[in-house]
Scaffold this active site. Structure first.
Site, PDB file in Angstrom:
ATOM      1  N   ASN A 155       0.735  -1.222   0.271  1.00  0.00           N
ATOM      2  CA  ASN A 155       0.045  -0.021   0.027  1.00  0.00           C
ATOM      3  C   ASN A 155       0.800   1.345   0.015  1.00  0.00           C
ATOM      4  OD1 ASN A 155       0.730  -0.714   2.713  1.00  0.00           O
ATOM      5  ND2 ASN A 155      -0.968   0.197   3.488  1.00  0.00           N
ATOM      6  N   LYS A 178      11.836  -8.684   1.196  1.00  0.00           N
ATOM      7  CA  LYS A 178      10.912  -8.941   0.333  1.00  0.00           C
ATOM      8  C   LYS A 178       9.628  -8.175   0.163  1.00  0.00           C
ATOM      9  CE  LYS A 178       7.413 -11.678   0.033  1.00  0.00           C
ATOM     10  NZ  LYS A 178       6.498 -11.095  -0.884  1.00  0.00           N
ATOM     11  N   GLU A 253       4.165  -4.787  12.535  1.00  0.00           N
ATOM     12  CA  GLU A 253       3.237  -3.896  12.089  1.00  0.00           C
ATOM     13  C   GLU A 253       2.078  -4.614  11.517  1.00  0.00           C
ATOM     14  OE1 GLU A 253       0.943  -1.632  10.958  1.00  0.00           O
ATOM     15  OE2 GLU A 253       2.717  -0.914   9.358  1.00  0.00           O
ATOM     16  N   LEU A 254       1.173  -4.910  12.242  1.00  0.00           N
ATOM     17  CA  LEU A 254       0.015  -5.543  11.566  1.00  0.00           C
ATOM     18  C   LEU A 254      -1.304  -4.757  11.236  1.00  0.00           C
ATOM     19  CD1 LEU A 254       0.377  -9.027  13.922  1.00  0.00           C
ATOM     20  CD2 LEU A 254       1.439  -8.066  11.632  1.00  0.00           C
ATOM     21  N   CYS A 287      -3.439   1.089   6.778  1.00  0.00           N
ATOM     22  CA  CYS A 287      -3.517   0.201   8.105  1.00  0.00           C
ATOM     23  C   CYS A 287      -4.158   1.199   9.214  1.00  0.00           C
ATOM     24  CB  CYS A 287      -2.220  -0.552   8.513  1.00  0.00           C
ATOM     25  SG  CYS A 287      -0.796   0.938   8.868  1.00  0.00           S
TER      26      CYS A 287
END
Length: 479
Positions: A155, A178, A253-254, A287
């Protein structure tokens, strides 16, 4: 910029060498504004990943010994190159992710500022000397943890790679990055900035591939000493299980489900102007996007009406058009998922005030959507929508609002709008989130920690804390 200039063919960077599709599978990269292919990205083989691990081990042994001032100089030079190439980077981000070009330019500017901040912090990694009897010493040292396996989301395709690479190399670590295979060109361009700034080839590696295969391979290796991940809660939990086998340090960082508490003493028009713009930034694919709008009963209907009117007036289109205010969603999966959530909310009694449908035109467009009176049973009120949906509900008391803000297992960002100073302090203390914005919508600053609590993760990016999370603490006692 044309599709011909969008080149991801040589997309792997391993041991200082750019590698192309020869002997490798490839994956098409799509333009979300048209749904058409932009280029084919090579995917790393097992041998490529082994080579990247070997390079990261060598790079760590080399880079950890480099003076902090030299690390800082590389970061400053990288920041200068990001600014010099700002328009190219912004256009790449818009072409592969869809966000309006003005947002992409802002992302590039913030990325350069973050590099400069990390450069400054690289020379401020302090330990301490503890008081001991004469002739003895006890020291506390902060040292780089080792090679980092870093995974980032699509994002913010320019900022996210830098959030992973920059603090790692400021701390003295090497890194294997990645990024998302759906937005590779921005990460490739960023890696070229690091390369051209003089970062040794073994210090930072760039790989793409089947996500589960890459993560399992990198996290199983004894070379890898830290996991850094930005992405969804389910994937984060999966990676943590893999990381547990070697007990590696982790920064997670979810996802979030940003509550917004709007009280009847706020400046309503100013609050609406801020929130509508911020809600539909990047088509809601953020997020920390404000998502659950809890509005005090006395201003509820006025807020809902004003929000819907502003949302309906947003101009939707290709992000490269300068008058576009919201671009497409980033991939073909998102419109379908958002549509299903809206249908579920309406079945559960929500009022659709505007939007609610995908847009025609070949790309992945979805209308800005505002739903009022949304039931707590609606799927969208319990799972992160990650899209252009605003969910509005009324509340009566401050305690009711706080309880609803804290109801879910997420705790990333939260927003509050009130002019009452005592209430501001209460909200700051009692809301369960890693970041709280009061009468503002900005949560991301280069010098401030960015991270969540509960199932939104742990550890921080940005700020001194971002570099500290790449360090180990060692006590040394000398007699």
């Amino acid at each position: 910029m044309t599709a011909q200039q969008f080149d991801v063919k040589n997309g792997l960077y391993i041991a200082g060498e750019w590698l192309g599709p020869d002997g490798r599978e490839t994956q098409a990269v799509l333009n979300p504004a048209t749904g058409q292919p932009l280029g084919d990205l090579p995917l790393a083989t097992k041998a490529d990943m082994d080579r990247a691990l070997e390079a990261a081990a060598r790079g760590f042994d080399q880079w950890r010994k480099v003076a902090p001032q030299e690390r800082a100089a590389v970061l400053h030079r990288t920041a200068a190159l990001v600014r010099e190439r700002a328009e190219e980077l912004a256009r790449l981000a818009t072409m592969e992710e869809g966000k309006p070009i003005v947002e992409a330019r802002g992302e590039v500017a913030a990325t350069a500022a973050l590099l400069d901040f990390h450069a400054g912090e690289a020379v401020r990694i302090y330990g301490r000397v503890l008081p001991r009897p004469t002739g003895t010493r006890s020291l506390v040292l902060h040292q780089p943890v080792g090679p980092v396996a870093a995974f980032c989301a699509w994002n913010f395709p320019v900022m996210n790679p830098v959030r992973k690479i920059s603090p790692a190399i400021a701390a003295g670590c090497s890194v294997i990055l990645k990024p998302s295979e759906e937005t590779p060109a921005s990460a490739i361009a960023i890696m070229r900035c690091f390369q051209d700034a003089g970062l040794p080839g073994d210090v930072a590696q760039l790989v793409f591939g089947v996500p589960d295969a890459v993560s399992r391979h990198l996290l199983a290796s004894p070379v890898t000493r830290k996991l850094s991940f930005t992405g969804s809660v389910p994937v984060g939990k999966h990676l943590l299980k893999l990381a547990a086998d070697t007990v590696m340090k982790s920064t997670m960082e979810l996802g979030g489900h940003g509550p917004v508490l709007v009280f009847d003493d706020c400046d309503l028009d100013k609050t609406l102007d801020l929130l509508v713009t911020h809600k539909f930034r990047n088509a809601g694919q953020v997020c920390v996007a404000p998502t659950r709008f809890h509005v005090q009963e006395g201003i509820y209907e006025r807020f809902a009406k004003g929000f819907a009117e502003r949302a309906a007036a947003l101009k939707i289109g290709d992000g490269l058009s300068t008058d576009t205010q919201m671009g497409p969603m980033a991939n073909p999966r998102r419109p379908e998922a958002i549509g299903a959530m809206i249908e579920d909310a309406v079945r559960n009694g929500a009022r659709k005030l505007t939007g609610g449908e995908a847009k025609d035109g070949g790309g992945f467009f979805f209308a800005p959507t505002v739903l009022a009176d949304v039931s707590l049973d609606a799927k969208a009120m319990n799972e992160e929508p990650f899209g252009p949906i605003a969910l509005i509900r009324p509340f009566a008391t401050t305690e009711d609002a706080i309880a609803e803000a804290n109801r879910l297992p997420f705790g990333l960002g939260a927003y509050c709008f009130t002019e009452n100073g005592r209430r501001q302090n209460q909200l700051a203390d009692e809301i369960e989130a890693g970041m709280v914005a009061i009468n503002t919508v900005r949560l991301s600053w280069g010098d401030a920690p960015f991270g969540g609590v509960k199932e939104s993760g742990y550890g921080s990016e940005d700020g001194p804390e971002g570099i500290a999370n790449h360090m180990i603490t060692k006590a040394v006692h000398i007699a």
